[in-house]
Design a protein around this motif. Structure first.
Motif, PDB file in Angstrom:
ATOM      1  N   TYR A  33       0.839  -1.202   0.000  1.00  0.00           N
ATOM      2  CA  TYR A  33       0.000   0.000   0.000  1.00  0.00           C
ATOM      3  C   TYR A  33       0.874   1.252   0.000  1.00  0.00           C
ATOM      4  O   TYR A  33       1.971   1.254   0.557  1.00  0.00           O
ATOM      5  CB  TYR A  33      -0.867   0.049   1.273  1.00  0.00           C
ATOM      6  N   TYR A  35       0.362   5.192   1.306  1.00  0.00           N
ATOM      7  CA  TYR A  35      -0.433   6.185   2.016  1.00  0.00           C
ATOM      8  C   TYR A  35       0.308   7.513   2.000  1.00  0.00           C
ATOM      9  O   TYR A  35       1.533   7.560   1.900  1.00  0.00           O
ATOM     10  CB  TYR A  35      -0.641   5.782   3.476  1.00  0.00           C
ATOM     11  N   GLN A  37       0.492  11.115   4.471  1.00  0.00           N
ATOM     12  CA  GLN A  37       0.077  11.703   5.738  1.00  0.00           C
ATOM     13  C   GLN A  37       0.228  13.207   5.673  1.00  0.00           C
ATOM     14  O   GLN A  37       1.311  13.713   5.356  1.00  0.00           O
ATOM     15  CB  GLN A  37       0.914  11.179   6.904  1.00  0.00           C
ATOM     16  N   GLY A  40      -3.896  17.277   9.804  1.00  0.00           N
ATOM     17  CA  GLY A  40      -5.342  17.431   9.755  1.00  0.00           C
ATOM     18  C   GLY A  40      -6.064  16.385   8.931  1.00  0.00           C
ATOM     19  O   GLY A  40      -7.292  16.417   8.822  1.00  0.00           O
ATOM     20  N   HIS A  41      -5.300  15.450   8.346  1.00  0.00           N
ATOM     21  CA  HIS A  41      -5.935  14.428   7.508  1.00  0.00           C
ATOM     22  C   HIS A  41      -5.597  13.001   7.922  1.00  0.00           C
ATOM     23  O   HIS A  41      -6.154  12.054   7.386  1.00  0.00           O
ATOM     24  CB  HIS A  41      -5.528  14.605   6.048  1.00  0.00           C
ATOM     25  N   GLY A  42      -4.692  12.803   8.814  1.00  0.00           N
ATOM     26  CA  GLY A  42      -4.300  11.437   9.144  1.00  0.00           C
ATOM     27  C   GLY A  42      -3.606  10.784   7.961  1.00  0.00           C
ATOM     28  O   GLY A  42      -2.909  11.455   7.189  1.00  0.00           O
ATOM     29  N   LEU A  43      -3.805   9.476   7.806  1.00  0.00           N
ATOM     30  CA  LEU A  43      -3.218   8.747   6.690  1.00  0.00           C
ATOM     31  C   LEU A  43      -4.314   8.406   5.680  1.00  0.00           C
ATOM     32  O   LEU A  43      -5.362   7.886   6.052  1.00  0.00           O
ATOM     33  CB  LEU A  43      -2.564   7.447   7.167  1.00  0.00           C
ATOM     34  N   LEU A  45      -5.176   6.547   1.869  1.00  0.00           N
ATOM     35  CA  LEU A  45      -4.695   5.550   0.920  1.00  0.00           C
ATOM     36  C   LEU A  45      -4.647   6.117  -0.494  1.00  0.00           C
ATOM     37  O   LEU A  45      -5.635   6.673  -0.991  1.00  0.00           O
ATOM     38  CB  LEU A  45      -5.612   4.321   0.957  1.00  0.00           C
ATOM     39  N   PHE A  90       4.012   7.017   3.032  1.00  0.00           N
ATOM     40  CA  PHE A  90       4.324   5.776   3.720  1.00  0.00           C
ATOM     41  C   PHE A  90       3.906   4.586   2.873  1.00  0.00           C
ATOM     42  O   PHE A  90       2.793   4.540   2.335  1.00  0.00           O
ATOM     43  CB  PHE A  90       3.599   5.706   5.068  1.00  0.00           C
ATOM     44  N   LEU A 103      -1.383  -3.747   9.096  1.00  0.00           N
ATOM     45  CA  LEU A 103      -0.381  -3.275   8.156  1.00  0.00           C
ATOM     46  C   LEU A 103       0.884  -2.922   8.919  1.00  0.00           C
ATOM     47  O   LEU A 103       0.824  -2.433  10.053  1.00  0.00           O
ATOM     48  CB  LEU A 103      -0.868  -2.020   7.423  1.00  0.00           C
ATOM     49  N   PHE A 105       4.325  -0.599   8.477  1.00  0.00           N
ATOM     50  CA  PHE A 105       4.729   0.556   7.698  1.00  0.00           C
ATOM     51  C   PHE A 105       6.230   0.730   7.630  1.00  0.00           C
ATOM     52  O   PHE A 105       6.962   0.392   8.566  1.00  0.00           O
ATOM     53  CB  PHE A 105       4.133   1.831   8.314  1.00  0.00           C
ATOM     54  N   GLY A 106       6.674   1.302   6.514  1.00  0.00           N
ATOM     55  CA  GLY A 106       8.038   1.785   6.413  1.00  0.00           C
ATOM     56  C   GLY A 106       8.179   3.121   7.135  1.00  0.00           C
ATOM     57  O   GLY A 106       7.212   3.641   7.703  1.00  0.00           O
TER      58      GLY A 106
END
Lengths: 114, 115
Positions: A33, A35, A37, A40-43, A45, A90, A103, A105-106
């Motif tokens: 995946y 994503y 970041q 104000g928006h988070g993560l 996709l 990410f 998940l 994450f890197g």
């Protein structure tokens, strides 16, 4: 740590130039995946892959394309970078069956488009 | 349309006390819920999860509670430690196309544990 490497870790580019971010995994996981970041928006996709050459769009896919020619590599391309694509990107992978597994994450790529 | 909401952008707690982070969701198709912890300049790290068939899951100092009727989950950290200071993301998933379970994230809550 899950074996996920993102490159580059930091990139500054100019508006209108193409940019490719790379995600490499050593876990042989099927699902990968991308994503982004933003404050104000988070993560959110962008795109995901469920196998070699199998990809699909996520929530914020406009302006991005992906490719997966090998299990271990998932590339994210910004065809013509814009300032709105300044973000932290990410990559994530999930378990072999992708069913109700977390998940991993890197450490992200910080992209600045000037 | 925000399907996963974390309404508190920040939370401060004294060391040793309980930290309670809250999350609400709107999509009744979500059946798996997770909490991630994120330090600056690092990727999110999986902390704990819960399936919709359960209402509680514990792992050491961390407990997640799920109230399906209220579409609400919470993360309890007891006792809180300074190293817990981070941004916490709530996430939810349900089956999407091609068999993949995509996660939808909240905006995060920044927890500060004061020594």
């Amino acid at each position: 740590d899950a074996g996920i490497t993102q490159s580059p870790r930091h990139k500054v580019t100019e508006t209108g130039t193409p940019v490719t971010l790379r995600c490499h995994q050593t876990e042989n996981h099927r699902y990968m995946y991308w994503y982004r970041q933003d404050p104000g928006h988070g993560l959110r996709l962008i795109h995901y892959s469920y196998g070699v050459k199998d990809t699909d769009k996520g929530e914020v896919s406009d302006g991005y394309s992906v490719s997966r020619s090998k299990t271990e590599d998932f590339l994210l391309t910004l065809e013509s970078a814009t300032s709105s694509q300044t973000s932290v990107y990410f990559c994530a992978i999930s378990g072999v069956d992708g069913v109700n597994s977390p998940l991993h994450f890197g450490n992200g790529t910080r992209l600045t488009v000037t | 349309d925000q399907q996963v909401k974390q309404n508190s952008p920040s939370l401060s707690v004294q060391e040793g006390r309980i930290s309670i982070l809250n999350c609400d969701y709107t999509n009744s198709m979500f059946d798996y819920f997770l909490w991630y912890k994120k330090y600056p300049a690092e990727g999110p790290t999986f902390l704990i999860s819960i399936s919709s068939i359960k209402d509680k899951n514990e792992d050491g100092r961390f407990t997640v509670f799920l109230n399906k009727s209220a579409k609400h989950l919470s993360l309890h950290i007891v006792p809180s430690q300074p190293g817990d200071s981070a941004v916490y993301f709530c996430a939810a998933s349900g089956r999407r196309g091609a068999g993949s379970y995509q996660l939808t994230f909240g905006k995060g809550t920044k927890l500060s544990v004061i020594p």
